[in-house]
Write a protein that holds these residues in place. Structure first.
Motif, PDB file in Angstrom:
ATOM      1  N   GLN A 267      20.677 -42.208  10.791  1.00  7.90           N
ATOM      2  CA  GLN A 267      21.519 -41.021  10.954  1.00  7.90           C
ATOM      3  C   GLN A 267      21.305 -40.339  12.305  1.00  7.90           C
ATOM      4  N   TYR A 268      20.236 -40.736  13.006  1.00  7.21           N
ATOM      5  CA  TYR A 268      19.935 -40.096  14.294  1.00  7.21           C
ATOM      6  C   TYR A 268      20.417 -40.905  15.499  1.00  7.21           C
TER       7      TYR A 268
ATOM      8  N   SER B 102      22.091 -38.805  18.490  1.00  9.92           N
ATOM      9  CA  SER B 102      21.226 -37.840  19.185  1.00  9.92           C
ATOM     10  C   SER B 102      20.148 -38.578  19.972  1.00  9.92           C
TER      11      SER B 102
ATOM     12  N   TRP C 151      14.660 -35.496  22.561  1.00  7.90           N
ATOM     13  CA  TRP C 151      15.264 -35.714  21.246  1.00  7.90           C
ATOM     14  C   TRP C 151      14.853 -34.625  20.256  1.00  7.90           C
ATOM     15  N   ARG C 152      13.576 -34.187  20.339  1.00  6.86           N
ATOM     16  CA  ARG C 152      13.123 -33.127  19.419  1.00  6.86           C
ATOM     17  C   ARG C 152      13.973 -31.872  19.575  1.00  6.86           C
TER      18      ARG C 152
ATOM     19  N   ARG D 228      17.721 -33.180  17.992  1.00  5.88           N
ATOM     20  CA  ARG D 228      17.904 -34.088  16.857  1.00  5.88           C
ATOM     21  C   ARG D 228      18.564 -33.449  15.645  1.00  5.88           C
ATOM     22  N   ASP D 229      18.368 -32.186  15.450  1.00  2.00           N
ATOM     23  CA  ASP D 229      19.005 -31.601  14.282  1.00  2.00           C
ATOM     24  C   ASP D 229      20.167 -30.685  14.645  1.00  2.00           C
ATOM     25  N   GLY D 230      20.708 -30.926  15.818  1.00  2.00           N
ATOM     26  CA  GLY D 230      21.889 -30.174  16.244  1.00  2.00           C
ATOM     27  C   GLY D 230      23.161 -30.802  15.709  1.00  2.00           C
TER      28      GLY D 230
ATOM     29  N   ASP E  34      24.855 -35.695  15.885  1.00  2.00           N
ATOM     30  CA  ASP E  34      24.988 -36.833  14.982  1.00  2.00           C
ATOM     31  C   ASP E  34      26.159 -36.651  14.030  1.00  2.00           C
TER      32      ASP E  34
END
Ligand code: SF4
Lengths: 102, 179, 551
Positions: C224-225, C228, C271-272, C275-277, C280
């Motif tokens: 899923q990443y 990103s 990436w950190r 990654r949750d932006g 994706d």
């Protein structure tokens, strides 16, 4: 100095062309204007630059040519470098013909 | 050079001073300085009463001034050649990572056919060659920006990426609200 | 296969209109050649030796019959009736007129195709395993992810002016047919210990002046990443890749100069942050794309049905073709058919418009209307019933498309070389033709066995010569065409760059040199050893000795 002619590609269709004696452009290297000295070469490049500005040709440059005897070439002169021979006379291979039966 | 900002040709109130020892304009004039000048003259620049802008070369990441953003009302990011695409990343970092909301101006080799990418990355002002009148410049600018309106990526501009538009459509469809 | 929805279609249509306007501005003089060049390159239009050349993207090498018919139509209407499949799963037209290119792009858009980003310093066409979806050793179909990457990379606002071009390849299989370790990014779909699917991420491979095998920077990236993580790699590269020297601008040099640990650390740090932006894709969107790659309606068939095995027994020429050109399919009773575009003495990768039409028709009859393009410049029909193979083979023979030489010495990768390419030092195609003629005898080729021979006309290595078991590189020696030979390269999961065997050969010596190398191998090989195995066992020395020993 060696004999030179100016070559370029035509803007609209990309074809290889040569500056001729009448300040026009020909696809036939045999019709190219021969520059026998530096002054003639400079003058020819200036005409080519004007043709670039007039959007007729792109990327003009000088190439060396040499006298060719008729058996070697269909023209009186042919480019010296092999790259330019291929530009002048097309790919050295028979492209676009259907592959052989195997 | 003309400045196009918020889809208008505007007068540029800013003066740019890049060398470390060039004189600054008077205290009430907005000034854009280079990173070197900022680093050499920080206290004096902060003490001025006028707006301050920072000009970064494409080799200078905004990360180095991440803690100083509050001092700047403008970033001028350089495109030394149209092929140098570093400022696209820098603009996104300013907008997305550091939450910068002031003006980000594209300066240098800013070509019509790249404006659309610049705007997507967070630029909102563009230094363009002054060709013809303001109306013509603006018309060109708007034509360039309207050529593409479908984008797959998330970016800091207002465009909704395609995947979100697709989702929106299928939700609308499921809710029976599709037109 | 994937079909455009209204958004995909709108984008390519807008792109055609944009390019039409750009061409008009060029012809009217509003744009100079210097200003126009990057715009035409972003649409795949080069100025080559004889004319313009248009490179059309075939995303991850997948074509429908309808698309292939359209490519044939374009070859006839706007070109000289043929085209060239490249090592990047693209197709090239050698003679289009600038004035016609907006119309050609419109014709492509009408069948959901484009030439976007087939050149320029941007993310190029993403390539994939040509056996995607049908290989038995596959974790997951790489085309799903390649399509995700295609969309994400198309007109990416941040990454359209990178230091240099950027190539991504994806495979889902154990055996690497997509040469992923010689790409800027190679992705291998894997399972972790808990059977979750993700990617091994390989960065910094590439050929050209400084060939390098890529390094794994992440053993397992949860799938899923994907975007990103790619965005993190590209952002690091866009900011730090060298822009002062075009020969040092590829990401491989950045990885090499920074060191793989530090490069990895920079990517992971970036990436950190992201990654949750919102980069994706949501799972629903991936599922939507995945659905397009659902398997066709396979019938329940028995493997090796009697009418097929009877033909094999009765017709040895057919059996030869099956032996070389058919790969095992994951579904019983089906076959993967490789169509060689390397007839003996032919031009590697070229196909005439008539051949394209014929293949498109055969795909419609026998392969669920689908064709794949391989980086080895061949074509694949992925869904053929074994019972149809004999008929299909007869049809292919009629078209000169049944050469039984897949992965044999005459299955040569060759770039266009000096016959077409403005950057070339020497010709590639005639060398390929002569080698192919020298080894024309199929029995001899079968006896020699698998041998990858690859030819490039200059150090840019479009012909992948560095990863050829035998690699041939054209060089210019004071105006003469010379050919440097490397040995021991391979493009697969054991990727290796070949080693130069010695001084280059003149054009009239190079075929003899290849034959000497082959004879040396045949003399030295042990039971069942392929060329590459023998080479790895005995090294360069015996080949050097037989090539140069008595000089
Ligand atoms: S390897 Fe060189 S000669 Fe061959 S196609 Fe690439 S650039 Fe041209």
């Amino acid at each position: 100095m060696s004999l030179q002619v100016v070559t370029a590609n035509r803007l609209r269709d990309g074809r290889v062309i040569y500056l001729d004696a009448a300040d026009g452009w020909s696809t036939d290297v045999a019709a190219a204007r021969l520059c026998e000295d530096e002054a003639a070469a400079t003058a020819a490049l200036a005409i080519a630059a004007a043709a670039v500005a007039a959007r007729r040709v792109v990327e003009p440059y000088l190439i060396a040519v040499e006298r060719a005897d008729g058996a070697v070439s269909p023209t009186r002169y042919r480019p010296v470098r092999y790259r330019e021979v291929i530009r002048a006379f097309g790919p050295s291979i028979a492209a676009g013909t259907a592959a052989k039966e195997t | 050079m003309a400045i196009i900002k918020h889809s208008q040709v505007v007068e540029d109130p800013w003066t740019t001073v890049t060398a470390v020892d060039d004189p600054l304009p008077s205290n009430d004039q907005p000034v854009i300085v280079s990173l070197a000048r900022w680093q050499a003259d920080r206290a004096a620049l902060i003490a001025r009463r006028s707006p301050l802008g920072l000009r970064l070369s494409s080799a200078e990441s905004p990360a180095v001034v991440a803690d100083d953003l509050a001092y700047f009302e403008l970033f001028a990011l350089e495109f030394p050649a149209f092929t140098d695409g570093r400022a696209y990343s820098h603009a996104r970092l300013l907008r997305e990572r550091y939450g910068y909301s002031g003006e980000i101006r594209a300066v240098g080799h800013v070509l019509r056919d790249q404006l659309i990418f610049m705007r997507r990355c967070g630029f909102d002002a563009f230094e363009v060659p002054r060709s013809g009148d303001a109306a013509a410049a603006l018309a060109q600018f708007q034509a360039a920006l309207s050529e593409i309106d479908v984008w797959y990526q998330t970016a800091p501009d207002a465009q909704t990426p395609v995947f979100a538009r697709r989702q929106h459509m299928s939700e609308a469809f499921l809710n029976g609200t599709a037109g | 296969m994937y079909r455009y929805d209204e958004f995909d279609q709108r984008l390519v249509d807008q792109r055609v209109a944009q390019f039409r306007d750009q061409v008009a501005r060029r012809l009217s003089g509003e744009l100079t050649e210097d200003e126009f060049k990057p715009l035409r390159l972003m649409n795949g239009l080069y100025l080559q030796l004889h004319a313009y050349m248009l490179r059309v993207a075939i995303p991850y090498g997948t074509l429908s019959s309808r698309q292939l018919h359209q490519l044939a139509h374009i070859a006839r209407r706007y070109d000289r009736g043929f085209a060239h499949f490249t090592t990047r799963q693209n197709i090239q037209y050698n003679w289009p007129r600038l004035e016609d290119t907006p119309d050609i792009l419109a014709e492509l858009a009408s069948v959901e195709m484009h030439a976007i980003q087939t050149s320029g310093n941007c993310i190029r066409n993403t390539t994939a395993d040509q056996y995607a979806g049908v290989a038995a050793d596959e974790v997951e179909d790489p085309r799903i992810h390649a399509e995700v990457i295609r969309q994400w990379s198309t007109l990416h606002p941040e990454f359209s002016f990178l230091p240099r071009k950027f190539k991504i390849a994806v495979t889902g299989a154990q055996h690497d047919r997509a040469a992923i370790r010689v790409h800027d990014i190679g992705l291998v779909i894997r399972r972790d210990a808990n059977a979750n699917v993700g990617f091994e991420v390989v960065v910094g491979g590439g050929l050209g002046r400084t060939p390098m095998v890529g390094k794994t920077i992440r053993e397992f990236l949860p799938k899923q990443y994907l975007l990103s993580y790619l965005e993190a790699i590209l952002r690091v590269y866009n900011q730090l890749g060298r822009r002062d020297n075009k020969y040092k601008a590829r990401v491989k040099i950045l990885v090499h100069e920074t060191g793989v640990e530090e490069f990895t650390e920079m990517v992971e740090t970036e990436w950190r942050h992201i990654r949750d932006g919102a980069i994706d894709l949501p799972a629903e969107e991936v599922a939507r794309i995945r659905a397009y790659f659902a398997a066709p309606d396979y019938q329940t068939l028995s493997a090796a049905p009697p009418e097929y095995t009877a033909k094999l027994a009765a017709d040895p020429t057919f059996a030869d073709w099956v032996r070389t050109n058919i790969a095992a399919h994951k579904v019983p009773g089906y076959a993967i058919v490789n169509i060689s575009l390397k007839p003996i003495g032919g031009i590697p990768g070229d196909a005439t418009a008539d051949q394209m039409d014929a293949i498109a028709d055969l795909a419609a009859l026998y392969s669920d209307r689908e064709i794949r393009v391989t980086h080895e410049q061949n074509l694949v029909l992925p869904y053929v019933r074994q019972t149809d193979l004999y008929l299909l083979w007869q049809e292919l023979r009629r078209q000169g498309l049944a050469t039984a030489n897949l992965n044999l010495i005459s299955d040569i990768i060759a770039c266009p070389g000096l016959d077409y390419c403005a950057l070339a030092n020497a010709r590639s195609i005639p060398v390929a033709q002569q080698i192919s003629e020298r080894f024309a005898d199929l029995k001899r080729q079968h006896d020699i066995g698998e041998l990858r021979l690859k030819i490039s006309g200059c150090i840019n290595a479009c012909g992948h010569h560095h990863v050829g078991n035998i690699g041939i590189l054209g060089v210019d020696r004071r105006g003469e065409e010379y050919y440097q030979i490397t040995l021991g390269g391979t493009p697969d999961e054991q990727a290796a760059i070949g080693t130069i065997v010695g001084p280059a050969f003149a054009s009239d010596q190079v075929v003899d040199a290849v034959e000497t190398i082959v004879d040396t191998y045949v003399g030295q090989r042990q039971d069942g050893e392929l060329f590459i195995d023998t080479y790895r066992r005995i090294g360069n020395a015996p080949f050097k000795e037989s090539l140069y020993g008595n000089h």
